[in-house]
Design a protein around this motif. Sequence first.
Motif, PDB file in Angstrom:
ATOM      1  N   MET A 110       7.280  65.826 -48.519  1.00 13.71           N
ATOM      2  CA  MET A 110       6.148  66.379 -48.890  1.00 13.71           C
ATOM      3  C   MET A 110       5.681  67.732 -47.938  1.00 13.71           C
ATOM      4  O   MET A 110       5.845  67.555 -46.565  1.00 13.71           O
ATOM      5  N   ARG A 111       5.604  68.779 -48.493  1.00 12.66           N
ATOM      6  CA  ARG A 111       5.161  69.881 -47.590  1.00 12.66           C
ATOM      7  C   ARG A 111       3.819  70.345 -47.991  1.00 12.66           C
ATOM      8  O   ARG A 111       3.590  70.593 -49.195  1.00 12.66           O
ATOM      9  N   LEU A 112       2.857  70.357 -46.977  1.00 14.42           N
ATOM     10  CA  LEU A 112       1.609  71.169 -47.396  1.00 14.42           C
ATOM     11  C   LEU A 112       1.691  72.612 -47.786  1.00 14.42           C
ATOM     12  O   LEU A 112       2.346  73.350 -46.972  1.00 14.42           O
ATOM     13  N   LEU A 113       1.238  72.926 -48.710  1.00 13.51           N
ATOM     14  CA  LEU A 113       0.938  74.460 -49.218  1.00 13.51           C
ATOM     15  C   LEU A 113      -0.349  74.721 -49.422  1.00 13.51           C
ATOM     16  O   LEU A 113      -1.204  74.479 -50.396  1.00 13.51           O
ATOM     17  N   ASP A 114      -0.955  75.496 -48.323  1.00  8.92           N
ATOM     18  CA  ASP A 114      -2.510  75.742 -48.454  1.00  8.92           C
ATOM     19  C   ASP A 114      -2.534  77.138 -49.175  1.00  8.92           C
ATOM     20  O   ASP A 114      -2.149  78.070 -48.629  1.00  8.92           O
ATOM     21  N   VAL A 115      -3.398  76.961 -50.124  1.00  7.74           N
ATOM     22  CA  VAL A 115      -3.890  77.999 -51.134  1.00  7.74           C
ATOM     23  C   VAL A 115      -5.291  78.565 -50.485  1.00  7.74           C
ATOM     24  O   VAL A 115      -6.188  77.903 -50.403  1.00  7.74           O
ATOM     25  N   PRO A 136       5.518  82.048 -53.277  1.00 11.21           N
ATOM     26  CA  PRO A 136       5.202  81.852 -51.829  1.00 11.21           C
ATOM     27  C   PRO A 136       4.149  82.766 -51.338  1.00 11.21           C
ATOM     28  O   PRO A 136       3.574  82.279 -50.523  1.00 11.21           O
ATOM     29  N   SER A 137       3.958  83.927 -51.856  1.00 13.39           N
ATOM     30  CA  SER A 137       2.960  84.789 -51.473  1.00 13.39           C
ATOM     31  C   SER A 137       1.558  84.494 -51.664  1.00 13.39           C
ATOM     32  O   SER A 137       0.510  84.705 -51.020  1.00 13.39           O
ATOM     33  N   ASP A 138       1.454  83.311 -52.549  1.00 15.25           N
ATOM     34  CA  ASP A 138      -0.014  82.514 -52.817  1.00 15.25           C
ATOM     35  C   ASP A 138      -0.494  81.565 -51.930  1.00 15.25           C
ATOM     36  O   ASP A 138      -1.453  81.117 -51.856  1.00 15.25           O
ATOM     37  N   TYR A 139       0.639  81.037 -51.059  1.00 11.31           N
ATOM     38  CA  TYR A 139       0.129  79.840 -50.265  1.00 11.31           C
ATOM     39  C   TYR A 139       0.811  80.018 -48.755  1.00 11.31           C
ATOM     40  O   TYR A 139       1.716  80.804 -48.663  1.00 11.31           O
ATOM     41  N   GLN A 140       0.480  79.273 -47.971  1.00  7.03           N
ATOM     42  CA  GLN A 140       0.914  79.186 -46.556  1.00  7.03           C
ATOM     43  C   GLN A 140       1.419  77.886 -46.614  1.00  7.03           C
ATOM     44  O   GLN A 140       0.779  76.686 -46.474  1.00  7.03           O
ATOM     45  N   ALA A 141       2.821  77.773 -46.159  1.00  4.59           N
ATOM     46  CA  ALA A 141       3.597  76.471 -46.120  1.00  4.59           C
ATOM     47  C   ALA A 141       3.556  76.014 -44.801  1.00  4.59           C
ATOM     48  O   ALA A 141       3.758  76.762 -43.827  1.00  4.59           O
ATOM     49  N   GLY A 142       3.321  74.609 -44.753  1.00  4.38           N
ATOM     50  CA  GLY A 142       3.061  73.852 -43.436  1.00  4.38           C
ATOM     51  C   GLY A 142       4.610  73.805 -42.529  1.00  4.38           C
ATOM     52  O   GLY A 142       5.578  74.131 -43.105  1.00  4.38           O
ATOM     53  N   ALA A 143       4.262  73.721 -41.262  1.00  3.98           N
ATOM     54  CA  ALA A 143       5.524  73.871 -40.603  1.00  3.98           C
ATOM     55  C   ALA A 143       6.349  72.514 -40.727  1.00  3.98           C
ATOM     56  O   ALA A 143       7.483  72.332 -40.256  1.00  3.98           O
ATOM     57  N   ARG A 183       7.418  62.172 -40.091  1.00  3.62           N
ATOM     58  CA  ARG A 183       7.244  63.476 -39.982  1.00  3.62           C
ATOM     59  C   ARG A 183       8.194  64.215 -39.291  1.00  3.62           C
ATOM     60  O   ARG A 183       8.439  63.931 -38.105  1.00  3.62           O
ATOM     61  N   VAL A 184       8.920  65.200 -39.954  1.00  2.93           N
ATOM     62  CA  VAL A 184       9.860  66.073 -39.320  1.00  2.93           C
ATOM     63  C   VAL A 184       9.715  67.589 -39.504  1.00  2.93           C
ATOM     64  O   VAL A 184       9.032  67.776 -40.461  1.00  2.93           O
ATOM     65  N   THR A 185      10.331  68.019 -38.708  1.00  2.79           N
ATOM     66  CA  THR A 185      10.501  69.838 -38.534  1.00  2.79           C
ATOM     67  C   THR A 185      11.567  70.427 -39.320  1.00  2.79           C
ATOM     68  O   THR A 185      11.711  71.484 -39.626  1.00  2.79           O
ATOM     69  N   GLY A 186      12.575  69.487 -39.313  1.00  2.00           N
ATOM     70  CA  GLY A 186      13.842  70.086 -40.121  1.00  2.00           C
ATOM     71  C   GLY A 186      14.568  69.262 -41.044  1.00  2.00           C
ATOM     72  O   GLY A 186      14.536  67.937 -40.829  1.00  2.00           O
ATOM     73  N   LEU A 187      15.383  69.829 -41.901  1.00  3.43           N
ATOM     74  CA  LEU A 187      16.210  69.072 -42.759  1.00  3.43           C
ATOM     75  C   LEU A 187      17.655  69.643 -42.895  1.00  3.43           C
ATOM     76  O   LEU A 187      17.570  70.894 -42.939  1.00  3.43           O
ATOM     77  N   ASP A 188      18.348  68.712 -42.737  1.00  4.16           N
ATOM     78  CA  ASP A 188      19.751  68.934 -42.698  1.00  4.16           C
ATOM     79  C   ASP A 188      20.577  68.101 -43.757  1.00  4.16           C
ATOM     80  O   ASP A 188      21.109  67.095 -43.519  1.00  4.16           O
ATOM     81  N   PHE A 189      20.932  68.889 -44.980  1.00  6.62           N
ATOM     82  CA  PHE A 189      21.653  68.012 -45.901  1.00  6.62           C
ATOM     83  C   PHE A 189      23.018  68.823 -46.366  1.00  6.62           C
ATOM     84  O   PHE A 189      22.677  69.949 -47.016  1.00  6.62           O
ATOM     85  N   LYS A 190      23.934  68.273 -46.072  1.00  6.17           N
ATOM     86  CA  LYS A 190      25.253  68.900 -46.341  1.00  6.17           C
ATOM     87  C   LYS A 190      25.569  68.383 -47.762  1.00  6.17           C
ATOM     88  O   LYS A 190      25.358  66.975 -48.100  1.00  6.17           O
ATOM     89  N   VAL A 191      26.188  69.317 -48.517  1.00  6.94           N
ATOM     90  CA  VAL A 191      26.521  68.775 -50.031  1.00  6.94           C
ATOM     91  C   VAL A 191      27.997  68.506 -50.178  1.00  6.94           C
ATOM     92  O   VAL A 191      28.865  69.428 -49.897  1.00  6.94           O
TER      93      VAL A 191
END
Length: 239
Positions: free
Chosen positions: A175-180, A154-161, A8-16
């Motif tokens: 995986m990110r929870l998207l609550d509708v 995005p206005s249809d759901y609340q994205a998890g932290a 479980r993480v709160t940040g993603l750091d991906f350099k291309v």
Amino acid sequence: MTDVVIHRVTGLDFKVEPWDWPFARERHADIAAHFKERQRAIPALFNGRVLLGRDPVFAAGQLRASYFETDFANLLAWRDWGFPDRSVFNGFGMGALRTADGAFVLGVMGGQTANAGRIYFPAGTPDPEDVNDGSLDIAANVAREVEEETGLSPSDYQAGAHWDCVVTGASIAMMRLLDVGSEGEALQRRIEANLATQVEPELSAILLVRSRDDLTATMPRFVTAFLEAQFEDSEALSP
């Protein structure tokens, strides 16, 4: 190798960054022949540009990695041949839609896709469209894929932290929870109505998953592992 590990993480750091993938270069002819064979079976397959990852590191609540561009044909051969180069991983985001009454919303992949019949959350392999200022934006990728596949913005759901990063072999599913706010059947009908307007929808059906009894063999292990963890968390919170 451990079957599944979830970070479980709160940040993603991906350099291309540019990288010459030895597997793709050394097996170019075999890969081209393989893709032609797959196209004969699935004519809609398109050899576009996609992004794969290298050197993943989980630390301090973040996942960091380097990503590089390659052809979809290279990814497909690498996957179909059992991931012969384990220095590379397939890292992708998934929007775990969850309804107001606790159902998870998944889709059955259409017959014109490379994963026909498999059951997933809305998702797609990252591509150059998801790159912003030299970094891969998985959150934007998930929002785009959810809207393309289901019609939800995005206005249809609340994205998890946070993100639950499910590591299975050569894959990392973020995986990110998207609550509708809608209940399961209502949201199912809404998405099905949206699919009916599409000429060639990526999804052939919408399913609701409410318990372990709804899990099937057509769901990849990273999907079932995530759902099993969600059900365990829910049970732990029950009085």
